[in-house]
Design a protein around this motif. Sequence first.
Motif, PDB file in Angstrom:
ATOM      1  N   LEU A 249     -27.262  17.453 -29.679  1.00  0.00           N
ATOM      2  CA  LEU A 249     -28.543  16.801 -29.950  1.00  0.00           C
ATOM      3  C   LEU A 249     -29.702  17.787 -29.913  1.00  0.00           C
ATOM      4  N   THR A 250     -29.620  18.803 -29.060  1.00  0.00           N
ATOM      5  CA  THR A 250     -30.695  19.800 -29.059  1.00  0.00           C
ATOM      6  C   THR A 250     -30.667  20.600 -30.352  1.00  0.00           C
ATOM      7  N   GLN A 251     -29.472  20.878 -30.846  1.00  0.00           N
ATOM      8  CA  GLN A 251     -29.345  21.583 -32.116  1.00  0.00           C
ATOM      9  C   GLN A 251     -29.911  20.722 -33.252  1.00  0.00           C
ATOM     10  N   ALA A 252     -29.591  19.449 -33.248  1.00  0.00           N
ATOM     11  CA  ALA A 252     -30.032  18.548 -34.317  1.00  0.00           C
ATOM     12  C   ALA A 252     -31.550  18.368 -34.316  1.00  0.00           C
ATOM     13  N   LEU A 253     -32.167  18.380 -33.119  1.00  0.00           N
ATOM     14  CA  LEU A 253     -33.607  18.168 -33.013  1.00  0.00           C
ATOM     15  C   LEU A 253     -34.397  19.484 -32.952  1.00  0.00           C
ATOM     16  N   GLY A 254     -33.714  20.606 -33.000  1.00  0.00           N
ATOM     17  CA  GLY A 254     -34.402  21.891 -32.983  1.00  0.00           C
ATOM     18  C   GLY A 254     -34.973  22.253 -31.631  1.00  0.00           C
ATOM     19  N   ILE A 255     -34.362  21.764 -30.557  1.00  0.00           N
ATOM     20  CA  ILE A 255     -34.843  22.039 -29.210  1.00  0.00           C
ATOM     21  C   ILE A 255     -34.169  23.294 -28.674  1.00  0.00           C
ATOM     22  N   ASN A 256     -34.978  24.176 -28.062  1.00  0.00           N
ATOM     23  CA  ASN A 256     -34.417  25.369 -27.433  1.00  0.00           C
ATOM     24  C   ASN A 256     -35.194  25.660 -26.151  1.00  0.00           C
ATOM     25  N   THR A 257     -34.863  26.784 -25.523  1.00  0.00           N
ATOM     26  CA  THR A 257     -35.439  27.062 -24.204  1.00  0.00           C
ATOM     27  C   THR A 257     -36.949  27.299 -24.258  1.00  0.00           C
ATOM     28  N   SER A 258     -37.495  27.521 -25.452  1.00  0.00           N
ATOM     29  CA  SER A 258     -38.953  27.659 -25.540  1.00  0.00           C
ATOM     30  C   SER A 258     -39.644  26.330 -25.236  1.00  0.00           C
ATOM     31  N   HIS A 259     -38.914  25.238 -25.257  1.00  0.00           N
ATOM     32  CA  HIS A 259     -39.484  23.927 -24.960  1.00  0.00           C
ATOM     33  C   HIS A 259     -39.390  23.584 -23.474  1.00  0.00           C
ATOM     34  N   CYS A 260     -38.872  24.506 -22.674  1.00  0.00           N
ATOM     35  CA  CYS A 260     -38.831  24.273 -21.233  1.00  0.00           C
ATOM     36  C   CYS A 260     -40.249  24.302 -20.693  1.00  0.00           C
ATOM     37  N   GLY A 261     -40.599  23.288 -19.909  1.00  0.00           N
ATOM     38  CA  GLY A 261     -41.928  23.220 -19.329  1.00  0.00           C
ATOM     39  C   GLY A 261     -42.961  22.514 -20.184  1.00  0.00           C
ATOM     40  N   THR A 262     -42.565  21.987 -21.323  1.00  0.00           N
ATOM     41  CA  THR A 262     -43.531  21.295 -22.181  1.00  0.00           C
ATOM     42  C   THR A 262     -43.734  19.854 -21.725  1.00  0.00           C
ATOM     43  N   ASP A 263     -44.892  19.322 -22.056  1.00  0.00           N
ATOM     44  CA  ASP A 263     -45.279  17.947 -21.726  1.00  0.00           C
ATOM     45  C   ASP A 263     -44.592  16.989 -22.704  1.00  0.00           C
ATOM     46  N   LEU A 264     -43.772  16.108 -22.177  1.00  0.00           N
ATOM     47  CA  LEU A 264     -42.984  15.219 -23.043  1.00  0.00           C
ATOM     48  C   LEU A 264     -43.725  13.948 -23.447  1.00  0.00           C
ATOM     49  N   THR A 265     -45.044  13.931 -23.226  1.00  0.00           N
ATOM     50  CA  THR A 265     -45.820  12.793 -23.703  1.00  0.00           C
ATOM     51  C   THR A 265     -46.495  13.102 -25.034  1.00  0.00           C
ATOM     52  N   LYS A 266     -46.289  14.314 -25.555  1.00  0.00           N
ATOM     53  CA  LYS A 266     -46.913  14.680 -26.822  1.00  0.00           C
ATOM     54  C   LYS A 266     -46.039  15.680 -27.569  1.00  0.00           C
ATOM     55  N   PRO A 267     -46.263  15.853 -28.884  1.00  0.00           N
ATOM     56  CA  PRO A 267     -45.433  16.758 -29.664  1.00  0.00           C
ATOM     57  C   PRO A 267     -45.469  18.176 -29.100  1.00  0.00           C
ATOM     58  N   PRO A 268     -44.443  18.976 -29.418  1.00  0.00           N
ATOM     59  CA  PRO A 268     -43.402  18.711 -30.425  1.00  0.00           C
ATOM     60  C   PRO A 268     -42.214  17.870 -29.966  1.00  0.00           C
ATOM     61  N   ILE A 269     -41.998  17.752 -28.661  1.00  0.00           N
ATOM     62  CA  ILE A 269     -40.897  16.929 -28.161  1.00  0.00           C
ATOM     63  C   ILE A 269     -41.484  15.846 -27.278  1.00  0.00           C
ATOM     64  N   PHE A 270     -41.278  14.586 -27.622  1.00  0.00           N
ATOM     65  CA  PHE A 270     -41.848  13.535 -26.776  1.00  0.00           C
ATOM     66  C   PHE A 270     -40.978  12.288 -26.764  1.00  0.00           C
ATOM     67  N   LEU A 271     -41.291  11.438 -25.786  1.00  0.00           N
ATOM     68  CA  LEU A 271     -40.498  10.233 -25.539  1.00  0.00           C
ATOM     69  C   LEU A 271     -41.324   9.000 -25.852  1.00  0.00           C
ATOM     70  N   THR A 272     -40.657   7.975 -26.361  1.00  0.00           N
ATOM     71  CA  THR A 272     -41.319   6.695 -26.600  1.00  0.00           C
ATOM     72  C   THR A 272     -40.404   5.570 -26.122  1.00  0.00           C
ATOM     73  N   ASP A 273     -40.976   4.363 -26.045  1.00  0.00           N
ATOM     74  CA  ASP A 273     -40.142   3.200 -25.704  1.00  0.00           C
ATOM     75  C   ASP A 273     -39.996   2.284 -26.926  1.00  0.00           C
ATOM     76  N   ALA A 274     -39.979   2.901 -28.095  1.00  0.00           N
ATOM     77  CA  ALA A 274     -39.966   2.133 -29.343  1.00  0.00           C
ATOM     78  C   ALA A 274     -38.626   1.437 -29.597  1.00  0.00           C
ATOM     79  N   HIS A 275     -37.567   1.923 -28.978  1.00  0.00           N
ATOM     80  CA  HIS A 275     -36.239   1.363 -29.252  1.00  0.00           C
ATOM     81  C   HIS A 275     -35.499   1.105 -27.946  1.00  0.00           C
ATOM     82  N   PRO A 276     -35.946   0.100 -27.200  1.00  0.00           N
ATOM     83  CA  PRO A 276     -35.370  -0.177 -25.883  1.00  0.00           C
ATOM     84  C   PRO A 276     -33.956  -0.761 -25.980  1.00  0.00           C
ATOM     85  N   VAL A 277     -33.270  -0.733 -24.858  1.00  0.00           N
ATOM     86  CA  VAL A 277     -31.907  -1.255 -24.774  1.00  0.00           C
ATOM     87  C   VAL A 277     -31.853  -2.249 -23.624  1.00  0.00           C
TER      88      VAL A 277
END
Length: 175
Positions: free
Chosen positions: A107-135
């Motif tokens: 999944l990190t490969q598919a989304l283009g995530i690498n170690t440069s994204h360590c320490g980033t704020d996950l409430t805004k791009p480039p990598i962020f989380l939403t509750d748009a598709h709950p389970v």
Amino acid sequence: MVSTVDGVTTSGRIVEAEAYLGENDSAAHSARGPTPRTAIQWGHAGYGYVYLIYGIYSCFNIVTEVEGRAGCVLIRALEPLTGLNLMQLRRSRSEADVDLCNGPGKLTQALGINTSHCGTDLTKPPIFLTDAHPVEDHRIKKSSRIGVRTATNLLYRFFIRDSHYVSPVKVSGHQ
DNA sequence: AAGGGGATTGCCT
DNA sequence: GGCAATCCCCTTA
């Protein structure tokens, strides 16, 4: 979760995750106190902890605890939602099938995530989380964690029972 | 300063 | 099912 890496959106619903706690969890990277690599885990919740495994794959985690206490959640599989073509390209796959995101390194490969994204704020791009598709809660099952040799008594793996996008289990038996 | 090994994956037999 | 790929962090000296 959503990625806007390379200016194109790829996203997926989290269908499998594992918790790693700082205390009383010998399998966690944070079990023996902070190091330069793991220090982010003692920070504020909502930041990314990304590490390289086997020199090849990145594993993406969400820091979850209050400042001063270590803990994170490893994302192990996604149900791909948008940007399937780019995921295919990044994964070098000819078809958009379940193999795009059914593993932490995939999944990190598919989304283009690498170690440069360590320490980033996950409430805004480039990598962020939403509750748009709950389970719904009743669709979530738990088990022991995959790939760890210690603390196997802890049922810290959570996954959607009837999802086709959960990572394949090596040992026969319990999902 | 050196070496072991890992929260994995994909290809080989 | 077995095993190589390929970093770099962390432990030990």
